[in-house]
Design an enzyme around this catalytic site. Structure first.
Site, PDB file in Angstrom:
ATOM      1  CG  ASP A 166      -1.995   0.854   1.192  1.00 50.91           C
ATOM      2  OD1 ASP A 166      -3.375   0.502   0.964  1.00 50.91           O
ATOM      3  OD2 ASP A 166      -1.910   2.237   1.141  1.00 50.91           O
ATOM      4  CG  ASN A 197     -12.867  -0.569   3.459  1.00 50.70           C
ATOM      5  OD1 ASN A 197     -13.254  -0.754   4.312  1.00 50.70           O
ATOM      6  ND2 ASN A 197     -11.335  -0.154   3.577  1.00 50.70           N
ATOM      7  CG  HIS A 232      -8.590  -2.787  -2.720  1.00 50.53           C
ATOM      8  ND1 HIS A 232      -9.460  -2.190  -3.553  1.00 50.53           N
ATOM      9  CD2 HIS A 232      -8.470  -2.025  -1.288  1.00 50.53           C
ATOM     10  CE1 HIS A 232     -10.051  -1.217  -2.709  1.00 50.53           C
ATOM     11  NE2 HIS A 232      -9.116  -0.838  -1.612  1.00 50.53           N
ATOM     12  CG  HIS A 272      -6.840  -2.681   3.024  1.00 47.59           C
ATOM     13  ND1 HIS A 272      -6.093  -1.458   3.004  1.00 47.59           N
ATOM     14  CD2 HIS A 272      -8.040  -2.302   2.481  1.00 47.59           C
ATOM     15  CE1 HIS A 272      -6.968  -0.661   2.173  1.00 47.59           C
ATOM     16  NE2 HIS A 272      -8.119  -1.104   1.815  1.00 47.59           N
TER      17      HIS A 272
HETATM   18  P1  5GP Z   1      -9.720   1.606   0.355  1.00 44.34           P
HETATM   19  O1  5GP Z   1     -10.098   2.723   0.989  1.00 44.34           O
HETATM   20  O2  5GP Z   1     -10.379   1.517  -0.963  1.00 44.34           O
HETATM   21  O3  5GP Z   1     -10.295   0.225   0.996  1.00 44.34           O
HETATM   22  O4  5GP Z   1      -8.314   1.341   0.231  1.00 44.34           O
HETATM   23  C1  5GP Z   1      -7.566   2.018  -1.029  1.00 44.34           C
HETATM   24  C2  5GP Z   1      -5.982   1.767  -0.684  1.00 44.34           C
HETATM   25  O5  5GP Z   1      -5.245   2.017  -1.888  1.00 44.34           O
HETATM   26  C3  5GP Z   1      -5.470   2.992   0.536  1.00 44.34           C
HETATM   27  O6  5GP Z   1      -5.188   2.136   1.394  1.00 44.34           O
HETATM   28  C4  5GP Z   1      -4.449   3.591  -0.322  1.00 44.34           C
HETATM   29  O7  5GP Z   1      -3.530   4.159   0.594  1.00 44.34           O
HETATM   30  C5  5GP Z   1      -4.088   2.754  -1.562  1.00 44.34           C
HETATM   31  N1  5GP Z   1      -3.573   3.464  -2.790  1.00 44.34           N
HETATM   32  C6  5GP Z   1      -4.222   4.547  -3.304  1.00 44.34           C
HETATM   33  N2  5GP Z   1      -3.616   4.893  -4.594  1.00 44.34           N
HETATM   34  C7  5GP Z   1      -2.441   3.900  -4.407  1.00 44.34           C
HETATM   35  C8  5GP Z   1      -1.475   3.807  -5.279  1.00 44.34           C
HETATM   36  O8  5GP Z   1      -1.252   4.389  -6.498  1.00 44.34           O
HETATM   37  N3  5GP Z   1      -0.394   2.707  -5.190  1.00 44.34           N
HETATM   38  C9  5GP Z   1      -0.869   1.735  -4.151  1.00 44.34           C
HETATM   39  N4  5GP Z   1       0.168   0.896  -3.964  1.00 44.34           N
HETATM   40  N5  5GP Z   1      -1.717   1.964  -3.320  1.00 44.34           N
HETATM   41  C10 5GP Z   1      -2.595   2.931  -3.288  1.00 44.34           C
END
Ligand code: 5GP
Length: 122
Positions: free
Chosen positions: A35, A93, A106, A108
């Site tokens: 992440d 999520n 995705h 985590h």
């Molecule tokens: P969500 O809130 O959708 O469950 O989590 C999205 C995750 O994607 C966040 O933890 C954020 O830090 C990660 N993220 C967003 N953009 C990028 C990116 O360009 N590269 C990587 N490796 N992670 C990302």
């Protein structure tokens, strides 16, 4: 319910190689990478390569091969990182209430520090 997949999301771009990532594991149907804004010493995202918006979409429409590969990929990352030692958390999520930022499934994988309660008490 029909799931509308936006192929301009950031993880679709990662899968197409349009933006870089720090890959931890790649399998036939899945990709695991760090992440970009880690919230724990170990913070790894695991995504399917297929165009699925969220976990329920994947569970309903992915092939058995994709589901097996994805589940095994999560297990392999856990093994590689040794997370069973101190405990860990898996978060997926989905949608508005959960504030899903990236509309490509995705999970985590979080570990390496005390992670606190699952949700803040209301
Ligand atoms: P969500 O809130 O959708 O469950 O989590 C999205 C995750 O994607 C966040 O933890 C954020 O830090 C990660 N993220 C967003 N953009 C990028 C990116 O360009 N590269 C990587 N490796 N992670 C990302």
């Amino acid at each position: 319910m029909a799931y509308a997949y936006d192929d301009q999301n950031i993880f679709a771009k990662i899968l197409r190689g349009e933006i870089p990532n720090k890959t931890v594991l790649e399998t036939e149907h899945s990709l695991a990478f760090l992440d970009i804004y880690p919230q724990a010493p170990i913070h790894i995202l695991v995504i399917p390569k297929g165009a699925y918006v969220c976990f329920d979409h994947f569970a309903q429409e992915a092939s058995d091969a994709e589901i097996i590969d994805y589940t095994r990929a999560v297990g392999e990352v856990c093994k590689m990182q040794g997370v069973e030692e101190g405990g860990w958390r898996l978060i997926a999520n989905a949608g508005e209430a959960a504030i899903q930022d990236v509309p490509h499934l995705h999970v985590h994988i979080l570990a390496g520090r005390p992670l606190g309660p699952m949700l803040p008490k209301v």
